[in-house]
Design an enzyme around this catalytic site. Structure first.
Site, PDB file in Angstrom:
ATOM      1  N   MET A   1     -50.477 -46.330  13.263  1.00  0.00           N
ATOM      2  CA  MET A   1     -51.348 -46.280  12.097  1.00  0.00           C
ATOM      3  C   MET A   1     -50.818 -45.311  11.049  1.00  0.00           C
ATOM      4  O   MET A   1     -50.457 -44.182  11.351  1.00  0.00           O
ATOM      5  CB  MET A   1     -52.750 -45.840  12.544  1.00  0.00           C
TER       6      MET A   1
ATOM      7  N   SER B   1     -48.457 -45.416  19.378  1.00  0.00           N
ATOM      8  CA  SER B   1     -49.884 -45.431  19.095  1.00  0.00           C
ATOM      9  C   SER B   1     -50.379 -46.872  19.093  1.00  0.00           C
ATOM     10  O   SER B   1     -50.123 -47.599  20.048  1.00  0.00           O
ATOM     11  CB  SER B   1     -50.174 -44.693  17.784  1.00  0.00           C
ATOM     12  N   GLN B   2     -51.052 -47.344  18.028  1.00  0.00           N
ATOM     13  CA  GLN B   2     -51.610 -48.690  18.062  1.00  0.00           C
ATOM     14  C   GLN B   2     -50.530 -49.763  18.228  1.00  0.00           C
ATOM     15  O   GLN B   2     -50.815 -50.868  18.705  1.00  0.00           O
ATOM     16  CB  GLN B   2     -52.452 -48.970  16.819  1.00  0.00           C
TER      17      GLN B   2
ATOM     18  N   ASP C   1     -53.803 -34.619  23.289  1.00  0.00           N
ATOM     19  CA  ASP C   1     -54.005 -35.544  22.181  1.00  0.00           C
ATOM     20  C   ASP C   1     -55.323 -35.258  21.467  1.00  0.00           C
ATOM     21  O   ASP C   1     -56.385 -35.239  22.081  1.00  0.00           O
ATOM     22  CB  ASP C   1     -54.007 -36.989  22.703  1.00  0.00           C
TER      23      ASP C   1
ATOM     24  N   HIS D   1     -50.706 -35.880  19.773  1.00  0.00           N
ATOM     25  CA  HIS D   1     -50.374 -37.290  19.616  1.00  0.00           C
ATOM     26  C   HIS D   1     -48.968 -37.492  19.053  1.00  0.00           C
ATOM     27  O   HIS D   1     -48.634 -36.967  17.983  1.00  0.00           O
ATOM     28  CB  HIS D   1     -51.409 -37.938  18.692  1.00  0.00           C
TER      29      HIS D   1
END
Length: 306
Positions: free
Chosen positions: A41, A115-116, A233, A289
């Site tokens: 993202m 991530s995503q 995270d 993260h």
């Protein structure tokens, strides 16, 4: 549009040792398995302080490797915007077409999502078995979705403020589901029925509405499925989603691991069989993260790419 600052943290951790000599072809040796990367993202395919660094790190350790960093859109700016506002199913379909047309990938490729991008590449594995994905590496991916967006600083913060308000107002409305990426993996454990019935992406790839037998077959074709969880995270909520864990249904306090979820006990995706066969790999790293060192990456990730 600048990338969020957790990617800057990644850059700070990696940049000093990332500037190596260009990779040299090994004449006469078998070509390395190609690698496909999907960013997270607020990032883009070719950001020099995020995916650009990753690409260089891989090329330095595996000379001659072909690395495709996915760009969703015609420009880097459009790529960033699409990470927020382009229907995930459309993105996955687009990527499947890109991979199918790339002559360098037809014998198989490894995939690494950040991530995503981790759950998006899993959707590619489940929906598009040709060309074949060999190993899937999910770096901080949210495979059971998220139930919170606690931090998205930097110049994207105003976008995240908008996203939070929109999700709270109606994550599962048709218009939000179709136009807001993060809503498509928003998983409300208190309203499981609403989530299952109206989530147009995550509930589908996690077999929570109906069982698509090809999803299970295709995912089980992976040689290894590697999942990286960041122990500190502050972006993903709950962080256990990075290992397929999530809140027990009906509340948002108790979290159960993958092995106690219906997804595992009913083996809806073949994860139980893969786990028993040693084909699921759970890695943990200290850090926020997407924050890790080049040394950690070389020791823990590079072996799955060779």
């Amino acid at each position: 549009m600048a990338s969020p600052c957790w990617l800057w943290l990644l850059a700070v951790a990696l940049l000093p040792s990332s500037c190596g000599a260009p990779a040299l072809e090994h004449l006469g040796a078998p070509a390395p398995v190609p690698l496909v990367i999907w960013h997270g993202m607020g990032d883009s395919c070719c950001n020099p302080i995020s995916m650009g660094i990753i690409k260089k790190m891989v090329e330095k350790k595996i000379p001659g490797i072909y690395v495709l960093s996915l760009e969703i859109g015609k420009t880097m700016v459009e790529d960033v915007e699409n990470s927020f506002f382009l229907n995930v199913n459309t993105q996955v379909s687009t990527v499947c077409q890109i991979l199918a047309k790339d002559p360098k990938l037809q014998q198989g490729y490894n995939a690494m999502g950040f991530s995503q991008g981790g759950q998006f590449l899993r959707a590619v594995a489940q929906r598009c078995p040709s060309p074949p994905m060999v190993n899937l590496i999910s770096v901080g991916g949210q495979h059971q979705g998220v139930y919170g967006l606690p931090r998205c600083p930097g110049e994207s913060s105003h976008i995240c403020d908008f996203i939070r308000k929109t999700l709270n107002a109606g994550a599962y409305s048709k218009v939000v589901q179709e136009r807001l990426v993060q809503a498509e993996y928003w998983h409300d454990p208190i309203k499981e029925d609403v989530y299952r019935n109206h989530s147009i992406f995550l509930a589908d790839i996690n077999q929570e509405r109906y069982v698509n037998v090809s999803y299970k077959k295709n995912l089980m074709a992976l040689k290894k499925f590697v999942m990286v969880k960041f122990l500190n995270d502050s972006v993903v909520d709950p962080v256990e989603s990075e290992w397929f864990g999530f809140y027990r249904s009906g509340q948002a306090k108790e979290i159960i691991p993958l092995q106690k979820t219906a997804l595992y006990t009913q083996d809806l995706l073949g994860l139980k069989q893969m786990d028993k066969a040693g084909r699921l790999v759970f890695l943990a790293v200290e850090g926020d993260h997407l924050q890790f060192s080049e040394e950690w990456f070389n020791v823990n990730i590079i072996p799955f790419l060779k």
